[in-house]
Design an enzyme around this catalytic site. Sequence first.
Site, short mmCIF file in Angstrom:
data_model
loop_
_atom_site.label_atom_id
_atom_site.label_comp_id
_atom_site.label_asym_id
_atom_site.label_seq_id
_atom_site.Cartn_x
_atom_site.Cartn_y
_atom_site.Cartn_z
N GLY A 151 0.82 -1.20 0.00
CA GLY A 151 0.00 0.00 0.00
C GLY A 151 0.85 1.25 0.00
O GLY A 151 2.09 1.19 -0.03
N ASP A 270 -9.32 9.06 0.51
CA ASP A 270 -8.60 8.17 -0.41
C ASP A 270 -9.48 6.98 -0.81
O ASP A 270 -9.02 5.83 -0.82
CB ASP A 270 -7.29 7.70 0.21
CG ASP A 270 -6.27 7.26 -0.84
OD1 ASP A 270 -6.46 7.61 -2.03
OD2 ASP A 270 -5.30 6.57 -0.48
#
Length: 446
Positions: A151, A270
Amino acid sequence: MGYSRESENMTTELLSRGFMLSWFASNCSPCNSSGGKCGFDFESSYFQCYCSDRPHANICGLKGKSRTPSAGKSRTLAAGIAATVAGIGFIVVILYCLRKRSIIFFWKEHNKTQQNVEAFLRDYEPLRVKRYSYLNVKKMTNSFKIKLGRGGFGDVYKGELDDGSLVAVKVLNQTKGEDGQEFINEVATISGTSHVNVVTLFGFCFERDKRALIYEFMPNGSLEKFIFDENAAETRHRLNWETNYQISLGIARGLEYLHSGCNTRILHFDIKPHNILLDVEFVPKISDFGLAKICKREESVISSTMGPRGTAGYIAPEVFSKNFGGISYKSDVYSYGMMILEMVGGRKNINVRVDNTSEIYFPHWVYKRLELDEELQLERIRDEEDRVRVRKMIITSLWCIQTDPSSRPTMSKVIEMLEGSLDSLQVPPKPFLYSPPRSPPAESSG
C-alpha cells in the site's frame, strides 16, 4: 557554518579513499654510523643526531650545533609534517562535530515523533484495540513470510493470532520527515468505529521505529483486481451485476456511517478500489485511513491548509483548487462516484487503449449514451434486472461527480437513489471539467 548530510558524506568518502604523503628527509646515515639515533627536535625544528652525551647537529662527536646543507630541507620537512598533522586533526574534529550534530538532529526528530504518538495513545486510552510488541508481530506473521500486497504507507502480510484468527498486518514505512501522523490517523479513526462496511482494527504495534497495524483478514483481497484484471473473464474474477450493485451499496453505507454515524465526522480522502477490501462473501470494507481527517460533525467545510491528498483520478476538484468550493465530506462523495463508474466500465475512467477518441474518458462516453437513451453495450448484462441495477449505479455516480460540491448528494441520498426506483432518478447535468486529451499508449501511466 551551513550543514548538510551531503557535505558530511562527501568528506567521509574522501577520507575513506585515503591519500599519500611524501617528503624529503635528512640523510641519517652519518648519524647512525657514529653510533647515534636520527630524530627530530620540535623545539628547534631541526633534525638532530641523538648521541649518548647530548644531541648533535649531524653526527656524534661534533662540537655545537652546526647547520648542515640538509638542515633547510629538514626544516621544510618538519613544517610539512606539522601542517599535515594539523590538517588531519582539523578534519577529524570537523567530522566529529558534524556527526555529533547529525546524531543529535535525528535523535531529536525521532524523539519528537515518539512523543507525539505516545501522547496520542495516552489521550485515547483506553483504546478498544490491543497493543502488541514487535516480537508479537514477527511471531504472528511467521517473520513476515506471506506478503499480501503493498500500500501507499507500507507492506501487508498475512498473520494469525493466538486464537487462530487470521489477520492482515500492515507494517508502516518509515519515511524521511514522517512525524507519525499516518499511524495516528489510522488508529484514531478505525479504533473508534464499528460497522460491517468498515474494516476492523484488532491491534497495533508502536515500538520505537517499528509500527504495524493488525486488521481483520479479507480473503478476497481488494476490489481493484475484480475491476482492472484484463484476464478477469478467464480467471473468474469478473463479478456479476448483482454482486457489483451490492458492493456499491455497501461502500455507500460505510461512507454514510463515517460521515454521520460516528461521534465525530471522519473524512477518508482516499476512496478508490485498492482501499476497498472484500470478505469471503464479497461484503465490502473501507480500509486504509492514513489520509483521513477527523472533524466535528457540525463542520461543513474544513481547512484547505492541509494540502492536496488522495489518488489521481479520484480527487475532487476542490481538494486541489479552492476555486471549485470548500473541502468537505462531499469530497469523498466525488471519489465514490468515480470509483463506481470504474466498476461499471470495468476499466480506468481514462483509457488510452481504445480506438475511438470519444470513448477514452468513460464518464463522457456513458453520459452521452444516457442522453441519447442508447444501449450501454456493457458486458454480462443478462436480464432487465441487471439493466436497472447498472443504470441506477451510473446515474447515481454522475450525480456524485458533479463539479460543484453543493450539487453532489450526501451518502444518505446516494443509498436512497440506489435502493429506490429507476424511474425516480433524473440524469444530472454534464458534470465534467474537461475531456482529457488523447495520449499514445506508450506515454500512459496506466
